[in-house]
Design a protein around this motif. Structure first.
Motif, mmCIF file in Angstrom:
data_model
loop_
_atom_site.group_PDB
_atom_site.id
_atom_site.type_symbol
_atom_site.label_atom_id
_atom_site.label_comp_id
_atom_site.label_asym_id
_atom_site.label_seq_id
_atom_site.Cartn_x
_atom_site.Cartn_y
_atom_site.Cartn_z
ATOM 1 N N GLN A 32 0.831 -1.207 0.000
ATOM 2 C CA GLN A 32 0.000 0.000 0.000
ATOM 3 C C GLN A 32 0.863 1.254 0.000
ATOM 4 O OE1 GLN A 32 -3.481 0.440 -0.275
ATOM 5 N NE2 GLN A 32 -2.698 2.495 -0.637
ATOM 6 N N SER A 36 0.721 4.013 -2.954
ATOM 7 C CA SER A 36 0.433 5.418 -2.649
ATOM 8 C C SER A 36 1.553 6.340 -3.095
ATOM 9 C CB SER A 36 0.166 5.584 -1.150
ATOM 10 O OG SER A 36 -1.016 4.889 -0.790
ATOM 11 N N TYR A 58 7.658 11.448 -2.277
ATOM 12 C CA TYR A 58 6.377 11.218 -2.935
ATOM 13 C C TYR A 58 6.540 11.454 -4.432
ATOM 14 C CZ TYR A 58 1.554 11.689 -4.355
ATOM 15 O OH TYR A 58 0.360 11.519 -5.007
ATOM 16 N N ASP A 66 -3.709 10.146 -2.517
ATOM 17 C CA ASP A 66 -2.948 8.933 -2.210
ATOM 18 C C ASP A 66 -2.919 8.661 -0.707
ATOM 19 O OD1 ASP A 66 -2.342 8.020 -4.776
ATOM 20 O OD2 ASP A 66 -0.555 9.269 -4.923
ATOM 21 N N ALA A 69 -6.296 7.255 0.203
ATOM 22 C CA ALA A 69 -6.409 5.848 -0.200
ATOM 23 C C ALA A 69 -5.679 4.952 0.792
ATOM 24 C CB ALA A 69 -5.840 5.659 -1.614
ATOM 25 N N MET A 70 -4.529 5.388 1.260
ATOM 26 C CA MET A 70 -3.802 4.606 2.259
ATOM 27 C C MET A 70 -4.617 4.519 3.550
ATOM 28 S SD MET A 70 -0.009 5.085 3.937
ATOM 29 C CE MET A 70 0.723 5.306 2.357
#
Length: 109
Positions: A32, A36, A58, A66, A69-70
């Motif tokens: 994950q 991300s 990043y 992102d 989403a994590m």
């Protein structure tokens, strides 16, 4: 590519457990993190102050999406439920932060 750093305290009685779980991070959590768009991720411990410093780069185009989403990932939520009780957030952190963001004041490639 953007660089991020953050700081949090670590409860002294949790140091050994924190090191133990981070010596064997769950594969789904690592997947994950990569999904991300996080690379070059490290966490450093400063004793005796018991401060953790996290650094990552990043490589995506929408950091907020992102990170959301994590945060929505069920396995990541389980990992955080394991790790967060070991941590001691700084009193000076911004509202809504767990790890306190830091300002990059110098960088050399």
């Amino acid at each position: 590519m953007q660089r991020y750093g953050a700081v949090i305290g670590l409860k002294p009685e949790q140091i050994a457990d924190y090191k133990r779980v981070h010596a064997d991070v769950w594969p789904d959590v690592l997947a994950q993190i990569k999904a991300s768009n996080i690379t070059n991720y490290s966490i450093f411990l400063r004793e005796p102050e018991n401060l953790l410093f996290a650094y990552y780069e990043y490589t995506g185009t929408d950091h907020d999406a992102d990170m959301a989403a994590m945060a929505a990932d069920p396995i990541t939520q389980q990992w955080w439920a394991l790790c967060m009780p070991m941590q001691a957030p700084l009193d000076s952190r911004t509202e809504g932060e767990w790890w306190a963001a830091t300002e990059e004041v110098f960088h050399l490639d």
